[in-house]
Scaffold this motif. Structure first.
Motif, PDB file in Angstrom:
ATOM      1  N   ARG A 140       0.848  -1.186   0.000  1.00  0.00           N
ATOM      2  CA  ARG A 140       0.000   0.000   0.000  1.00  0.00           C
ATOM      3  C   ARG A 140       0.890   1.245   0.000  1.00  0.00           C
ATOM      4  N   GLU A 170      -0.332   4.745   0.395  1.00  0.00           N
ATOM      5  CA  GLU A 170      -1.167   5.920   0.634  1.00  0.00           C
ATOM      6  C   GLU A 170      -0.342   7.194   0.831  1.00  0.00           C
ATOM      7  N   HIS A 171       0.929   7.050   1.191  1.00  0.00           N
ATOM      8  CA  HIS A 171       1.776   8.217   1.413  1.00  0.00           C
ATOM      9  C   HIS A 171       2.214   8.867   0.106  1.00  0.00           C
ATOM     10  N   THR A 186      -1.543  10.179  -5.844  1.00  0.00           N
ATOM     11  CA  THR A 186      -2.247   9.158  -6.618  1.00  0.00           C
ATOM     12  C   THR A 186      -1.609   8.921  -7.981  1.00  0.00           C
ATOM     13  N   ARG A 202       1.355   6.787  -7.511  1.00  0.00           N
ATOM     14  CA  ARG A 202       0.976   5.412  -7.169  1.00  0.00           C
ATOM     15  C   ARG A 202       0.628   4.629  -8.441  1.00  0.00           C
ATOM     16  N   GLY A 254      -4.119  -1.052  -2.082  1.00  0.00           N
ATOM     17  CA  GLY A 254      -4.919   0.096  -1.671  1.00  0.00           C
ATOM     18  C   GLY A 254      -5.411   0.890  -2.862  1.00  0.00           C
ATOM     19  N   LEU A 257      -9.172   1.774  -3.935  1.00  0.00           N
ATOM     20  CA  LEU A 257      -9.538   3.152  -4.254  1.00  0.00           C
ATOM     21  C   LEU A 257     -10.289   3.231  -5.576  1.00  0.00           C
TER      22      LEU A 257
END
Length: 795
Positions: free
Chosen positions: A307, A309-310, A313, A316, A326, A330
């Motif tokens: 994941r 999340e840090h 987007t 990612r 994650g 999403l």
């Protein structure tokens, strides 16, 4: 559940979408200038018109003769005489701008869209001043709400303005603190894929063409506020709330918006009046409560590994893609968010771009494309617990049928109703193609009624709403079945066939090595008619009506030309084993019977089910965004979670704005699906596909974890819906089911397929008694009470 970024949007496909079903906006998050690109779901070009073509009925016998003689290219040419006009276009309303006076030297910048609250936010600092901006589209108050604040007294100053690509004028009401944008739509817009000397045509101000009204108002501000010809001005403020509302003169699909339209100004004024009586805190609270009542029904967790999340987007997507579980979560919830934001009871259905469009000649007119895309938009509505969001499409089908009756009679001399591959806000039902300029490969496809009626039946299968079935769904389904009974003809061998027939948007190679579109009895046609007739028969038996007609449908269904298996072991796409124009074509129309249909399953028809799998294998794993989404659903139906997972990896690939490659779709930085260009169907299809991987109910049982990828080692999902009125929670570890929960909303029998080789118990939670158990991977059957809850545990 946040999309977030470290810089403002540079392109439209980086901006963040908000919507309340009717009003939409794309928030760019600019520092010197914030742009909100605005849409209203009824803002279309054109007006009702006569699009039917009596000549179609006259040339139909000739087309059928040519097809029967194998003269397919010649049949294509004659088919052009069967077309009507192009449909009209969904249009952008305009833009709202906030021009700030603080420069552009921002630090600690962040913009985000919170899927849990449906609020887009932007924050940054200038020196010691922290600027915060929140934007959301309120469904209860029918307004877009903007909240601007700073942490230093009196440091907020800006000018607000609006404009539009359409004919418009702006004015201001300095006393009310309101900026007004009013305009008029063209009476005609030619689709962007077709050249024209005058592609956009306006009528006189008092003539044809929809009018619109959009207003921006200051709800509260603690500084100076005034309005003039330059816009709304705010100076020396600390906190400001702005309201934006809009409406059009649309007065129904069958009325002229220019000559018999309603007054949009009164609608906007009423919305603003209601909203301005509330505080920002009240507006936000009611918005969040309304939204979460829908969004909060389903939760998905796919473990914690990989994941990111840090990371922003876009990074990612670029760096991890589907390896970031994650991000898969999403994108799944993003599809649910977009459906809530673009489709609410009383609105228009979500079109090719939902409700978000910035072009006056949008891709494919941003219409309702009925040969897959519109239907895909609503695949997650029932399974992902958003049944209310299905309502706009169900209403649209009933209205389309009204016009479709005329098309059936005038174009084909048939009973019932039909529609073709394109629809617009005026419920166009005839084959669009500018009376011969279009290509039969997409225009000559009178099969939309059959596919759309599946949504009526599915809504009943999930909800159990008997009144809806009897009063709304079944009458429309029956009339569609009447059309196809009349449309079918005998082939000389005792079978019933369709002619002319196409496999949408995909041509075949004739024995003369020519490309052609039109033949007879394409596999999709046969499967669509089988699906409609089957659903109608089941509806008739449940309602205990029209039993003679039921017998007619059953007889015709048994006489449909059988499906065929081709030289490669594949399910043939056409009744002849033609070569593909493109073996890797984005459409997989001949696999309708696997998904979203139910005709072809491993249990009921293993031979054709396996042939369909061979066809999908031959198609490959490339494709546009929505095509990848359809393949995810298909591989889920084939029970191959790892292959579906591979397609998810292909879909979660970053597409740079402006790239066009019809064999490689993906997602843009804001997670919009890339055809490319942007089409929202891939977002909705992906969400439905993930649900299909975790649970299926299209047969007479509910199958838990039918296509779980190896990479999803452990996880849980809550709130999925199954046919028969069941709500399902599932948990798994090491790829194996560990527990589940079933809530029966309607009562009655429940049949589960659990797919584990261990002992399984089902306990009624109210009484604590065991109602079913199994010691193998077989089925569990038990009777449920209305609103009864049942726990499934694996030893």
């Amino acid at each position: 559940m946040k999309l977030w970024y470290e810089r403002p949007a540079q392109a439209w496909t980086e901006a963040l979408p908000i919507g309340n079903g009717r009003l939409g906006a794309m928030a760019f998050g600019g520092v010197e200038t914030e742009r909100l690109q605005l849409n209203e779901d009824t803002l279309w070009s054109g007006a009702p018109r006569d699009w039917n073509n009596p000549q179609a009925k006259e040339v139909l016998p000739e087309v059928r003769r040519l097809v029967a003689e194998g003269k397919f290219v010649e049949a294509d040419t004659v088919c052009k005489q069967m077309m009507g006009p192009y449909n009209q276009s969904y249009l952008p309303l305009g833009n709202a701008y906030l021009h700030f006076y603080h420069g552009d030297n921002a630090k600690s910048y962040r913009r985000e869209l919170d899927l849990d609250t449906a609020v887009a936010a932007t924050t940054y600092t200038m020196g010691e001043v922290v600027y915060t901006r929140e934007v959301f589209a309120s469904h209860p108050d029918q307004a877009i709400v903007i909240r601007l604040s700073v942490n230093k007294l009196g440091m907020l100053a800006f000018r607000a303005a609006m404009d539009s690509q359409l004919r418009y004028k702006t004015s201001w009401d300095s006393r009310a603190g309101t900026l007004i944008l009013q305009g008029k739509c063209p009476k005609h817009v030619t689709p962007g894929y077709h050249g024209a000397d005058l592609p956009v045509v306006y009528d006189a101000d008092t003539g044809e063409g929809m009018t619109f009204d959009c207003r921006m108002k200051v709800l509260d501000a603690d500084g100076q506020v005034w309005a003039d010809h330059d816009g709304l001005h705010v100076q020396g403020a600390t906190v400001v709330t702005l309201l934006i509302s809009a409406a059009t003169s649309f007065n129904g699909y069958d009325r002229s918006p220019g000559l018999a339209g309603k007054d949009p100004s009164s609608v906007v004024e009423s919305s603003l009046q209601t909203a301005q009586e509330k505080t920002y805190e009240a507006l936000r609270l009611e918005h969040v409560q309304d939204y979460q009542a829908l969004y909060g029904r389903v939760d998905l967790k796919l473990g914690s590994e990989s994941r990111r999340e840090h990371q922003p987007t876009d990074r990612r997507i670029r760096d991890q893609g589907a390896q970031d579980l994650g991000l898969v979560e999403l994108l799944f919830q993003y599809g649910r968010y977009l459906l809530i934001a673009s489709s609410r009871p009383g609105t228009q259905p979500a079109n090719l771009q939902g409700i978000w469009n910035c072009e006056a000649r949008p891709p494919w007119s941003s219409n309702w494309t009925l040969n897959i895309n519109t239907e895909m938009n609503y695949w997650p509505a029932e399974t992902c617990n958003l049944s209310e969001c299905h309502q706009p499409l169900l209403d649209y089908i009933g209205e389309l049928a009204v016009n479709g009756r005329k098309t059936a009679r005038i174009n084909y001399g048939c009973r019932g109703w039909t529609a073709h591959h394109n629809g617009d806000v005026w419920r166009q039902s005839a084959p669009a193609g500018d009376f011969g300029a279009g290509d039969p490969v997409w225009a000559i496809w009178p099969m939309a009624a059959a596919w759309l009626c599946q949504h009526l039946w599915e809504h009943y299968r999930f909800s159990g709403d008997k009144e809806f079935l009897a009063a709304k769904a079944y009458p429309v389904m029956k009339e569609a079945a009447e059309f196809y009974l009349d449309w079918l003809i005998e082939d000389g061998d005792g079978y019933l066939i369709t002619s002319p027939s196409t496999s949408p948007e995909h041509k075949f190679i004739t024995t003369r090595n020519e490309k052609a579109a039109v033949s007879q009895a394409s596999t999709m046609d046969v499967c669509l008619i089988w699906d409609l007739f089957t659903n109608c028969i089941e509806a008739m038996e449940f309602l205990n009506r029209d039993l003679e007609f039921r017998d007619s449908l059953d007889s015709a269904r048994r006489r449909l030309r059988p499906l065929k298996i081709g030289q490669y072991g594949q399910l043939q796409e056409w009744s002849h084993d033609f070569a593909d124009e493109d073996q890797h074509h984005r459409h997989v129309s001949h696999l309708f019977g696997v998904h979203p249909g139910r005709q072809l399953t491993a249990q009921s028809s293993p031979k054709f089910f396996n042939a369909a799998r061979c066809s999908l294998q031959r198609r490959g794993d490339g494709g546009t965004g929505w095509s990848l989404a359809w393949k995810i659903n298909l591989w889920a139906r084939f029970g191959d979670g790892d292959r579906a997972g591979k397609l998810i990896s292909n879909l979660l690939t970053l597409v740079e704005d402006g790239r066009t490659n019809y064999h490689r779709g993906g997602v843009y930085a804001n997670l919009f699906d890339a055809h490319p260009p942007f089409q929202i169907d891939g977002n909705f299809g992906f969400t439905a596909g993930v649900a299909e991987m975790l649970m299926q109910s299209h047969t007479d049982e509910i199958c838990l974890l039918p296509a779980l990828p190896t990479a999803w080692h452990y996880g849980r999902v809550t709130g999925l819906r199954a046919r028969g009125g069941f709500e399902i929670d599932i948990a798994w570890e090491d790829g194996q089911l560990t527990s589940a929960r079933v809530v029966s909303l309607l009562g009655g029998g429940c049949r589960l397929r659990v797919g584990v080789g261990k002992r399984v118990h089902v306990t009624e939670l109210a009484s604590g008694s065991t109602v079913a158990s199994s010691s193998d991977a077989g089925h569990l059957e038990f009777t449920t009470a209305v609103n009864g809850a049942y726990s499934l545990e694996v030893e």
